[in-house]
Design a protein around this motif. Structure first.
Motif, mmCIF file in Angstrom:
data_model
loop_
_atom_site.group_PDB
_atom_site.id
_atom_site.type_symbol
_atom_site.label_atom_id
_atom_site.label_comp_id
_atom_site.label_asym_id
_atom_site.label_seq_id
_atom_site.Cartn_x
_atom_site.Cartn_y
_atom_site.Cartn_z
ATOM 1 N N SER A 115 1.798 -8.147 -2.356
ATOM 2 C CA SER A 115 1.328 -9.426 -2.206
ATOM 3 C C SER A 115 0.582 -10.302 -3.340
ATOM 4 C CB SER A 115 0.268 -9.541 -0.897
ATOM 5 O OG SER A 115 -0.978 -9.058 -1.563
ATOM 6 N N TRP A 116 0.344 -11.464 -3.313
ATOM 7 C CA TRP A 116 -0.268 -12.204 -4.341
ATOM 8 C C TRP A 116 -1.722 -11.627 -4.394
ATOM 9 C CZ3 TRP A 116 0.712 -15.200 -8.361
ATOM 10 C CH2 TRP A 116 -0.331 -15.757 -8.935
ATOM 11 N N ASN A 117 -2.293 -11.234 -3.285
ATOM 12 C CA ASN A 117 -3.694 -10.604 -3.292
ATOM 13 C C ASN A 117 -3.680 -9.315 -4.099
ATOM 14 O OD1 ASN A 117 -6.502 -10.642 -2.556
ATOM 15 N ND2 ASN A 117 -5.710 -8.847 -1.226
ATOM 16 N N THR A 120 -3.538 -10.289 -7.859
ATOM 17 C CA THR A 120 -4.875 -10.715 -8.348
ATOM 18 C C THR A 120 -6.021 -9.463 -8.513
ATOM 19 O OG1 THR A 120 -5.487 -11.431 -6.310
ATOM 20 C CG2 THR A 120 -4.664 -12.797 -7.741
ATOM 21 N N LYS A 121 -5.733 -8.477 -7.482
ATOM 22 C CA LYS A 121 -6.651 -7.369 -7.676
ATOM 23 C C LYS A 121 -6.351 -6.346 -8.845
ATOM 24 C CE LYS A 121 -7.678 -6.628 -2.767
ATOM 25 N NZ LYS A 121 -7.458 -5.645 -1.542
#
Length: 185
Positions: A115-117, A120-121
């Motif tokens: 995922s996008w999340n 970013t993590k």
């Protein structure tokens, strides 16, 4: 060996972009194989798909963008004067390096279906390490590259160095966000 070198240069003249893409495929593939076989814990089974992901990144992204980026640098900043070389190294490491890191982690994130999340993590956890790790390798390597390597051979030179650096990138790109720090360069 001279026949192989002549053949490579002939391919580079005839199909520069494709040749550089295959050169990067080789560099990223070999780097990941070495990382999995000799750097990471031996209790993990060899991950063929991981090598495919890294190799495909080399072919699809590194080879093509390297061809155009270094071609642009050479066209806008021709020559090998020390100030020109230093300017190219600074541009490479302050502009291209973070873009490359974001693309590297983004590519792996996308092909792994994350995922996008997750992306970013990963950037928050590892981009700074990747960029700073790059400085230790690429500042001296690119100083040599921009001062002494003919423009047509830049990506081959980079991929030769990149094999060792890809061990670091492979480890960093494939570790979970909460794992320990990468090995020292």
């Amino acid at each position: 060996m001279s026949g192989l070198w002549a053949r490579y240069n002939k391919l580079l003249d005839a199909q520069p972009l494709l040749t550089k893409c295959f050169t990067s495929l080789t560099g990223f593939t070999v780097g990941d194989i070495l990382a999995q076989k000799f750097v990471e814990p031996s209790d993990k089974p060899y991950d063929v798909m991981r090598t495919v992901r890294l190799g495909s990144f080399g072919f699809l992204f590194h080879g093509s963008t390297g061809h155009y980026f270094y071609g642009l640098l050479d066209s806008k900043l021709p020559g090998t004067k020390p100030v020109t070389v230093a300017t190219k190294v600074i541009i490479d490491q302050t502009i291209w390096n973070p873009i490359f890191g974001c693309a590297f982690f983004g590519y792996l994130n996308a092909v792994e279906g994350k995922s996008w999340n997750d992306y970013t993590k990963k950037l928050n956890a590892d981009l700074k390490t990747a960029v700073m790790g790059s400085w230790a390798v690429w500042v001296p390597a690119h100083t040599i590259n921009f001062a002494f390597v003919p423009p047509a051979q830049r990506l081959l030179y980079i991929n030769t160095i990149q094999i060792g650096y890809n061990i670091f990138l492979s480890f960093l790109g494939n570790k979970a966000v909460d794992e320990e720090k990468p090995p020292e360069l």
